[in-house]
Design a protein around this motif. Structure first.
Motif, short mmCIF file in Angstrom:
data_model
loop_
_atom_site.label_atom_id
_atom_site.label_comp_id
_atom_site.label_asym_id
_atom_site.label_seq_id
_atom_site.Cartn_x
_atom_site.Cartn_y
_atom_site.Cartn_z
N LEU A 29 0.77 -1.06 -0.11
CA LEU A 29 0.17 -0.12 -0.03
C LEU A 29 0.88 1.16 -0.05
CD1 LEU A 29 -2.64 -0.99 2.58
CD2 LEU A 29 -3.07 -0.83 0.31
N VAL A 46 -5.28 -3.44 -3.74
CA VAL A 46 -6.45 -3.84 -3.07
C VAL A 46 -7.33 -5.00 -4.02
CG1 VAL A 46 -9.10 -3.03 -2.74
CG2 VAL A 46 -7.10 -1.79 -1.78
N ARG A 81 -6.83 0.77 5.34
CA ARG A 81 -7.20 1.26 3.89
C ARG A 81 -8.27 1.87 3.74
NH1 ARG A 81 -4.54 -3.46 4.89
NH2 ARG A 81 -3.67 -4.39 3.37
#
Length: 107
Positions: A29, A46, A81
């Protein structure tokens, strides 16, 4: 961002990621989402985790592993997230839908 209180059931194999035509790739990420490259990195990560079950309006805490019935993400992973997804909405507004779809087709 809207959440409809729906649990989304997906299979998430987060130890081995395959990104479509890109082959086997290990990604991470991004630290923040301020640019299209950050958004692309986030989306590829994702999509590798959730596949086509991902939608920008679904909260990460709502994803459930199809095989175990357990949440796909720990509370900390979901919050991380969520924060990145909020940054994406702040940076790109409603354009996140078309940008995400373009990245998903690339995936």
């Amino acid at each position: 961002m809207t959440s409809y209180g729906i649990s989304i059931i997906v299979y998430a194999n987060r130890s081995f990621r395959t990104y479509g035509r890109m082959g086997q790739v290990e990604m991470a990420l991004p630290p923040t989402i301020r640019t299209r490259m950050h958004l692309r990195q986030f989306m590829l990560e994702v999509l590798g985790e959730l596949g086509w079950g991902y939608h920008p309006d679904t909260r990460f805490g709502d994803y459930i592993n199809l095989h175990t019935g357990d949440p796909t993400y720990t509370p900390d992973e979901a919050l991380h997230r969520e924060a990145l997804q909020e940054q994406a909405f702040e940076a790109f507004g409603d354009d996140i839908y078309s940008l995400s779809l373009g990245i998903a087709y690339e995936w």
